[in-house]
Design an enzyme around this catalytic site. Sequence first.
Site, PDB file in Angstrom:
ATOM      1  CD  GLU A   1       6.465  -7.995  -0.472  1.00 35.79           C
ATOM      2  OE1 GLU A   1       5.829  -7.470  -1.286  1.00 35.79           O
ATOM      3  OE2 GLU A   1       6.097  -9.227   0.287  1.00 35.79           O
ATOM      4  N   GLY A   2      10.220  -3.280   0.407  1.00 38.37           N
ATOM      5  CA  GLY A   2      10.229  -1.684   0.229  1.00 38.37           C
ATOM      6  C   GLY A   2       9.966  -1.014   1.449  1.00 38.37           C
TER       7      GLY A   2
ATOM      8  CG  LEU B   1      14.568  -8.136  -5.486  1.00 38.43           C
ATOM      9  CD1 LEU B   1      15.048  -8.019  -6.949  1.00 38.43           C
ATOM     10  CD2 LEU B   1      13.222  -7.229  -5.436  1.00 38.43           C
TER      11      LEU B   1
ATOM     12  CB  ILE C   1      15.763 -14.947   1.341  1.00 36.47           C
ATOM     13  CG1 ILE C   1      16.963 -14.281   0.443  1.00 36.47           C
ATOM     14  CG2 ILE C   1      14.743 -15.627   0.564  1.00 36.47           C
ATOM     15  CD1 ILE C   1      16.341 -13.017  -0.098  1.00 36.47           C
ATOM     16  CB  THR C   2      10.676 -14.096   4.110  1.00 34.96           C
ATOM     17  OG1 THR C   2      10.993 -12.560   4.447  1.00 34.96           O
ATOM     18  CG2 THR C   2       9.637 -14.418   5.265  1.00 34.96           C
TER      19      THR C   2
END
Length: 385
Positions: free
Chosen positions: A368-369, A128, A160-161
């Site tokens: 994640e924010g 994302l 990106i994990t």
Amino acid sequence: MSDFDLFRTSDDHEELRAAVREVVDNKVTPYAAEVDEQARYPQEAHDALVASDFHAPHVPEAYDGVGADALATCIVIEEVARGCGSSSLIPAVNKLGSLPVILGGSEELKQAYLPRLARGEGGFSYGLSEREAGSDTASMRTKAVRDGDDWVLSGQKAWITNAGVSEFYTVLAVTDPDAGRGKGISAFVVEKSDNGFTFGEKERKLGIKGSPTRELIFDRTRIPGDRMIGEPGTGLKLALRTLDHTRVTIGAQAVGIAQGALDLATDYVKQRQQFGKRIADFQGIQFMLADMAMKLEAARQMVYVAAAKSERDDADLAFFGAAAKCLASDTAMEITVDAVQLLGGAGYTQDFAAERMMRDAKITQIYEGTNQVQRLVMARQHLAR
């Protein structure tokens, strides 16, 4: 489920916790320091989690998964994180990457990817964020252009994990640049083997060093049309709905890291002698431990309630998911810093895991924010009442 059930785990949940803890104690924690020092993927943990079906417990039974509910999945992540923060990202990111398929994919898409994930044939990452579109996801520039029945992806995703390790990727891209802000974005499944899909160099990070973080690079990567998740233009809504659920799992990760740090600090102060007695017998130390344990339990209960709401897809999940992630990660940062303090000079060395846990905890306040974004989400939900 009664109102009271929100505050009590079932016998099955506690049996699961014990099973995960045994696997972690024997096959994950012993490698955690080495994984961190060498910044290498925790393959031992990966293999152990796959062998025990803890690598992607959320996959429904209809797709060859074990069908763990949201709370059970959080318990798995929490217990793995207690031993190794990097390793806990295996089940956490597998849920993050595949949940868009579960929530919005066609039955054919689910059948194509979920059983493979459940069998451990490949992990599932989530694409994302971009360098200039982190908190502001609607400003992403990665695009997908229709070419016959296919779509051609161009652009980059950042941070990106488990990139490069995972076989499958949920990727968000602009498919209609004229649709208006955030409205022309669609979601796709990309496979590691797709032509034109490569990875950037591994980021050199403060913590969770065993989990590779890399860019996804798309150079006219051709994607079959049936790999779009849902309808065109629904991707960003699906992505944000996914985060409402998966922020709870980051809260679980934070709780696990904090628990590991509290356990370590408690064991240490019971053994450490100063002025002729255990430092655990000093009131100042006891007050610190009491505050750490109290705040950790508050965070855990918030995560568990949010997990129950995630399972039911409650209307107030957005608030509770953000609150659980924010409270748990802030608490984990505070507890791990205090754990280092309780170990004194020893806590500042790599001979003890406290400093690793402190470094690992920091990212839970960011990904994640960021927690600033979580507070915006909570405030908007609150003001909309």
